[in-house]
Scaffold this motif. Structure first.
Motif, PDB file in Angstrom:
ATOM      1  N   ARG A   1      21.558  23.552 -10.160  1.00  0.00           N
ATOM      2  CA  ARG A   1      22.070  22.177 -10.141  1.00  0.00           C
ATOM      3  C   ARG A   1      22.398  21.863  -8.686  1.00  0.00           C
ATOM      4  O   ARG A   1      22.421  22.743  -7.826  1.00  0.00           O
ATOM      5  CB  ARG A   1      23.323  22.028 -11.005  1.00  0.00           C
ATOM      6  N   ARG A   2      22.664  20.615  -8.396  1.00  0.00           N
ATOM      7  CA  ARG A   2      22.840  20.197  -6.998  1.00  0.00           C
ATOM      8  C   ARG A   2      24.117  20.775  -6.380  1.00  0.00           C
ATOM      9  O   ARG A   2      24.108  21.219  -5.231  1.00  0.00           O
ATOM     10  CB  ARG A   2      22.847  18.668  -6.944  1.00  0.00           C
ATOM     11  N   THR A   3      25.205  20.765  -7.118  1.00  0.00           N
ATOM     12  CA  THR A   3      26.482  21.215  -6.566  1.00  0.00           C
ATOM     13  C   THR A   3      27.184  22.170  -7.532  1.00  0.00           C
ATOM     14  O   THR A   3      26.878  22.219  -8.720  1.00  0.00           O
ATOM     15  CB  THR A   3      27.431  20.027  -6.292  1.00  0.00           C
TER      16      THR A   3
ATOM     17  N   GLU B   1      30.223  21.875  -8.480  1.00  0.00           N
ATOM     18  CA  GLU B   1      31.007  21.076  -9.410  1.00  0.00           C
ATOM     19  C   GLU B   1      30.206  20.725 -10.662  1.00  0.00           C
ATOM     20  O   GLU B   1      30.734  20.724 -11.779  1.00  0.00           O
ATOM     21  CB  GLU B   1      31.502  19.800  -8.718  1.00  0.00           C
ATOM     22  N   GLU B   2      28.919  20.418 -10.502  1.00  0.00           N
ATOM     23  CA  GLU B   2      28.072  20.105 -11.648  1.00  0.00           C
ATOM     24  C   GLU B   2      27.937  21.296 -12.585  1.00  0.00           C
ATOM     25  O   GLU B   2      27.684  21.134 -13.780  1.00  0.00           O
ATOM     26  CB  GLU B   2      26.674  19.682 -11.174  1.00  0.00           C
TER      27      GLU B   2
ATOM     28  N   ARG C   1      30.304  23.727 -13.032  1.00  0.00           N
ATOM     29  CA  ARG C   1      31.573  24.374 -13.371  1.00  0.00           C
ATOM     30  C   ARG C   1      31.746  24.621 -14.869  1.00  0.00           C
ATOM     31  O   ARG C   1      32.006  25.746 -15.309  1.00  0.00           O
ATOM     32  CB  ARG C   1      32.738  23.534 -12.832  1.00  0.00           C
TER      33      ARG C   1
ATOM     34  N   PRO D   1      24.027  26.904  -7.203  1.00  0.00           N
ATOM     35  CA  PRO D   1      24.143  25.507  -6.739  1.00  0.00           C
ATOM     36  C   PRO D   1      23.287  25.337  -5.482  1.00  0.00           C
ATOM     37  O   PRO D   1      23.357  26.170  -4.569  1.00  0.00           O
ATOM     38  CB  PRO D   1      25.625  25.349  -6.418  1.00  0.00           C
TER      39      PRO D   1
ATOM     40  N   GLU E   1      18.595  17.937 -13.796  1.00  0.00           N
ATOM     41  CA  GLU E   1      19.064  16.667 -13.211  1.00  0.00           C
ATOM     42  C   GLU E   1      18.679  16.568 -11.730  1.00  0.00           C
ATOM     43  O   GLU E   1      19.514  16.257 -10.872  1.00  0.00           O
ATOM     44  CB  GLU E   1      20.578  16.514 -13.388  1.00  0.00           C
TER      45      GLU E   1
ATOM     46  N   ALA F   1      19.046  12.191  -8.827  1.00  0.00           N
ATOM     47  CA  ALA F   1      20.459  11.812  -8.800  1.00  0.00           C
ATOM     48  C   ALA F   1      20.634  10.349  -9.207  1.00  0.00           C
ATOM     49  O   ALA F   1      19.725   9.529  -9.066  1.00  0.00           O
ATOM     50  CB  ALA F   1      21.030  12.026  -7.398  1.00  0.00           C
TER      51      ALA F   1
END
Length: 350
Positions: free
Chosen positions: A61-63, A65-66, A68, A110, A132, A135
């Protein structure tokens, strides 16, 4: 997923029959992309185990946070939807690691911190899932994001060695074709049919997923009836690209006059004007011998180019801004429309 239901959703085997290395899968929301790819990597692992082989995967995923709640915190829910298909096995996703019956078979990375994995080895990974990848907003992409992904691919796949081939599934909803991946690889949606291959070796596949049974059922649902006829219904049910309107797509005619070139993200964009219709046309056709050349960003800046933020008080740019605000601009492609929208945002903000 019951066999009677499976025909409603995206079929990963149909995609794999094209045998491409990079597979860009675009579908309506709920089309079964994540479900299908995760089911495949679990089945691959279990089949390999029976044959004395190891088949692992990387989930991107990109980050962080995505990721978590999916695969970092205790009891991550990445496998929640597919767990019922494997009742005899225990699937877990915690601490950036995926396990099946307590054995590691997957890794969460990430993209924003993928550089930390450069020295890691992934000898048994044969699949990467990038979930995803499109964005919701352009500002959400990482700087130089495609290069970051290609660096990650190099780390995992080790091209040129005896590492097994690593196929990538880029999963996304139909938000816009103006995204870094389509721009970098010069991709577009398949306008004729469901599939289209790109690249010199035709090893990149773009699939505009067709799931007519699911679409019909969603249209018949109470929610589908409630949003019927809306732009969101076109996007979420019929897989129409949310931000890609074709109303302003039109090729310039032979009577257009050349006005200027603007360099944006390393690419020249030509600005043309039709004096009869009083409409601007944005094209890939440029005349770099003409002195009217501008740069959209500091990264594009070079000698003999003026930054557009310093040029916006010029009459030519005032006229261009006015034309943009009243819808008197046409674009020769969806991609150009997206690029020029970004240019105008920079111009008006600068």
């Amino acid at each position: 997923m019951a066999s009677s239901e499976s025909s409603k959703y995206w079929d990963v085997n149909k995609t794999l029959s094209h045998n491409c290395l990079f597979n860009f899968i675009i579908s309506a929301r709920g089309g079964g992309k994540t479900y299908g790819t995760l089911s495949r990597v679990v089945k691959n692992y279990l089949n390999g185990q029976r044959n004395g082989e190891r088949n692992e995967f990387v989930y991107v995923r990109r980050t962080e946070e995505e990721m978590r709640k999916l695969c970092i915190t205790r009891g991550g829910r990445l496998f929640n939807a597919i767990a019922r298909d494997f009742p005899e096995h225990t699937l877990k996703a915690e601490a950036m690691t995926m396990t099946c019956d307590k054995e590691v078979f997957g890794y969460a990375i990430p993209l924003s911190t993928a550089y930390k994995s450069k020295s890691d080895a992934f000898p048994y990974v044969d699949t990467i899932i990038f979930d995803e990848f499109i964005a919701a907003k352009r500002s959400m992409y990482l700087p130089d994001e495609v290069t970051k992904f290609l660096e990650l691919y190099e780390t995992v796949a080790r091209p040129g060695t005896d590492h097994p081939p690593v196929k990538v599934f880029f999963l996304g909803n139909a938000i816009t074709q103006t995204n870094p991946y389509f721009e970098y690889f010069r991709l577009e949606r398949p306008y004729q049919g469901e599939f289209k291959k790109f690249g010199r070796t035709k090893d990149i596949l773009v699939q505009d997923v067709s799931v007519p049974i699911l679409q019909e059922d969603k249209h018949k649902s109470r929610f589908g009836q409630l949003i019927e006829g809306s732009e969101y219904a076109n996007y979420a049910i019929d897989n129409e690209w949310l931000e890609d309107r074709t109303d302003f797509i039109k090729r310039k005619n032979k009577d257009c006059e050349y006005r200027m070139a603007i360099k944006y993200n390393g690419t020249w964009i030509g600005v043309w004007f039709d004096n009869i219709e009083w409409i601007y046309y944005i094209s890939m056709d440029v005349n770099l011998q003409d002195p009217n050349k501008f740069s959209a960003t500091t990264d594009d800046h070079q000698p003999n180019l003026m930054l557009i933020k310093n040029a916006k008080r010029m009459n030519s740019f005032k006229h261009l801004i006015d034309a943009y605000n009243v819808g008197a601009i046409r674009y020769e492609s969806i991609k150009l429309q997206g690029w020029f929208r970004d240019v105008m945002r920079l111009l008006c903000r600068g």
